[in-house]
Each structure stands twice: as C-alpha cells, then as structure tokens.
Design an enzyme around this catalytic site. Structure first.
Site, short mmCIF file in Angstrom:
data_model
loop_
_atom_site.label_atom_id
_atom_site.label_comp_id
_atom_site.label_asym_id
_atom_site.label_seq_id
_atom_site.Cartn_x
_atom_site.Cartn_y
_atom_site.Cartn_z
N GLY A 31 0.75 -1.13 0.14
CA GLY A 31 0.11 -0.12 -0.04
C GLY A 31 0.90 1.14 0.09
N TYR A 32 0.11 2.30 0.24
CA TYR A 32 0.90 3.72 0.20
C TYR A 32 1.17 3.88 -1.22
CZ TYR A 32 1.43 8.24 2.50
OH TYR A 32 1.55 9.39 2.90
N LEU A 33 0.47 3.77 -2.01
CA LEU A 33 0.87 3.41 -3.48
C LEU A 33 1.54 4.81 -4.27
CD1 LEU A 33 -2.51 1.74 -4.71
CD2 LEU A 33 -0.37 0.63 -4.09
N GLU A 35 3.93 6.07 -8.01
CA GLU A 35 3.99 5.78 -9.29
C GLU A 35 4.63 4.49 -9.58
OE1 GLU A 35 5.33 9.49 -11.25
OE2 GLU A 35 4.07 10.44 -9.53
N GLY A 36 5.69 4.04 -8.80
CA GLY A 36 6.46 2.58 -8.84
C GLY A 36 5.33 1.78 -9.12
N HIS A 37 4.48 1.82 -8.02
CA HIS A 37 3.30 0.73 -7.84
C HIS A 37 2.51 0.73 -9.27
CE1 HIS A 37 3.80 1.33 -3.80
NE2 HIS A 37 4.15 -0.05 -3.74
N LYS A 149 13.39 -2.12 -7.88
CA LYS A 149 14.09 -1.24 -6.54
C LYS A 149 14.38 -2.25 -5.51
CE LYS A 149 12.21 1.52 -3.55
NZ LYS A 149 12.88 1.28 -2.36
N LYS A 184 11.36 6.01 -6.44
CA LYS A 184 10.31 6.27 -5.79
C LYS A 184 10.15 5.24 -4.74
CE LYS A 184 8.10 9.04 -8.79
NZ LYS A 184 7.03 10.17 -8.73
#
Ligand code: PAF
Length: 287
Positions: A31-33, A35-37, A149, A184
C-alpha cells in the site's frame, strides 16, 4: 473495481477467472501507492485479462525495531489510485485472516540473503517469501509483477517460484524515479527536507559508478570507493555498497554477465535503497 477482504472470496474469484480462461496479473503491495506501483499495474493491464492488486502490510517481514507500526497507510487514497490505474480487484486481507494460528511449517530462504538487505535485516526475506507464497496460492496469478528497486526481493522470489514449481511468471519491472533521480518509495515521506535533497546522492553515485564501468573501470573496489565518497557527503549512515553478480548475488572476481551495484543508506527515519543492474563485458579483474 471490486474490493475483496477475505482469502476465501479471493480464491473463489480467481478460480472462476482461471476456469473461464482469463489470465490474471498480480501486483502485490504493502500500500501507500506511488508511481512505482502504478507502473507495475500498467504492465499487468497490458499483459492480462484481469489485474488483482493486494495491499497487505506484512508483519512477518519487519524486524522488532523496524517500522511496522508506523509504516504509512492510506487505504482510501490507495483505492482511488488503484481504480484509476485499471486494477480490477483490490485484495485487502486482514492480518488475522492471513496468519490465524501458529504455523505448522516455516519457509526459510537459504540463498541470496547473506548480503545486501538480507544481511542488514535478518529474517526479512523469510517473511517476504512466506507472504508471497501465500498470496500466490490465494490469487493464483499467471503473472506477478515486482519492482526492481527491491532487486534482491526479485531474485529471492524467482528462486522461491523455481524451488516450489509455482506456475507463475515473475515479471521484474524497472525502477521509477523522481525527476532528480531519487527512486520512488513509500518510505521517502519520512525524509526531512534536508535529507530529501541529500538522498539524490544514491542514484547519482550509481550513475557515476555505471559511467566509470562504461569507461573501462573493472575493479569493484574502486567502484565501491567511488560510491562511498559520494554517499559520505550525506548526513545518512551508509548501510552497504556492493557490486555483485545478479541474480545470484555472489561476490565477483570477474566482471562477467549481469551485475548489480546496490546501495543502502539509513537516514534519521528512513532507510533508502537503490541499485542498478547492468550487463558487463567479460573482463578479468584483479581482486
Ligand atoms: O515489495 C513489497 O511491497 C513487499 O515486500 C511484498 C512483495 C508486497 C511482500 O509483502
């Protein structure tokens, strides 16, 4: 977007999808999305009929002094972002549902964990392997998407999937960066304004190292020294600087094939990691 909160409902849904011949793409997250997600979802949308994202802050992968309790959470915002990105099902299980009782078996990761984050965070990858194995059995995806990452995590999960013949394709996706190069991460919010400025040294040092390799530098000791000298300019404490083979994560005496240059720096309230995987010529080096 459908929201599913129980394992039973998730598995039933996925079985129906599989029976009707639909390909499931899975994006596991805590969570805490950011742009990587979103980039993982974008890839999953392109390659599958149905995209399932999980949000689960997995207690097993946090050490006793780590940030499990204060790991950033914002489900409402995450729901909105997931919906916009094209997620079909958001799976949001409860800790009690995921870990209801004392387990009768335990997954221990044996290879690729005595270095990098595995070395600094004992037990972390056992926790990651356990939750990923559970999530794969629940979501039953054709493909699962992971950001590079956490390159060590990708290597560990590839090993896990091979060891247990899990019928899923692990799809590694490139690191998404801020404009100034900072990778990110949900943990970037913990940085003070001064640390945020200093944090660009992580990606900068990797760029300088890559340039040096491109220009012919073949000695990992010199590469590491170069990185150290740049990271030392920050107020953070350098956790590691490594040049290893990838995905095996072994020490290299010959720069050959895929290598990873990886760094970790502990700032006051955030530990940041970054890496670059590059393919090197077959060059013998004197170490
Ligand atoms: O990369 C993450 O966010 C987590 O380690 C994962 C893969 C969702 C497992 O909890």
């Amino acid at each position: 977007m459908k929201i599913v909160t129980t394992i039973k409902e998730m598995q039933t849904f996925s079985k129906q999808m599989l029976r009707s011949g639909k390909a499931i793409g899975f994006v596991p997250t805590m969570g805490y999305l950011h742009e990587g997600h979103m980039s993982l979802v974008e890839e999953a949308v392109k390659q599958n009929d149905c995209v399932i994202m999980s949000i689960f802050v997995n207690p097993l992968q946090f050490g006793p002094d780590e940030d499990f309790d204060r790991y950033p959470r914002d489900l409402k915002r995450d729901e909105e972002l997931a919906k916009q990105a094209g997620v079909d099902v958001l799976f949001y299980p409860d800790v009690k549902d995921m870990y209801p009782k004392e387990r009768t078996t335990r997954l221990t990761v044996q290879e690729r964990v005595d270095t990098l984050c595995g070395d600094s965070r004992p037990g972390h990858f056992d926790g990651v392997a356990t939750v990923v194995m559970k999530l794969l059995q629940i979501v039953l995806p054709d493909r699962a998407y992971f950001g590079m990452k956490d390159a060590q995590q990708v290597a560990v999960i590839k090993g896990l999937v091979e060891d247990y013949n899990v019928p899923v394709e692990v799809v590694p996706c490139p690191i998404i960066r801020e404009e100034d190069g900072l990778a990110k991460s949900s943990r970037n919010v913990y940085l003070t304004p001064t640390e945020r400025k200093e944090a660009i040294q992580l990606s900068r040092s990797l760029d300088v190292a890559t340039k040096a390799i491109e220009l012919g530098e073949t000695d990992p000791v010199i590469i590491k020294d170069l990185i150290f000298s740049l990271l030392k300019q920050t107020s953070g404490k350098i956790d590691y600087v490594e040049v290893l083979s990838y995905p095996d994560l072994g020490n290299i005496e010959v720069m050959k094939g895929k290598i990873i240059i990886a760094v970790a720096v502990q700032f006051s309230a955030a530990r940041l990691i970054d890496n670059k995987v590059t393919t090197s010529q077959e060059i013998a080096i004197g170490v």
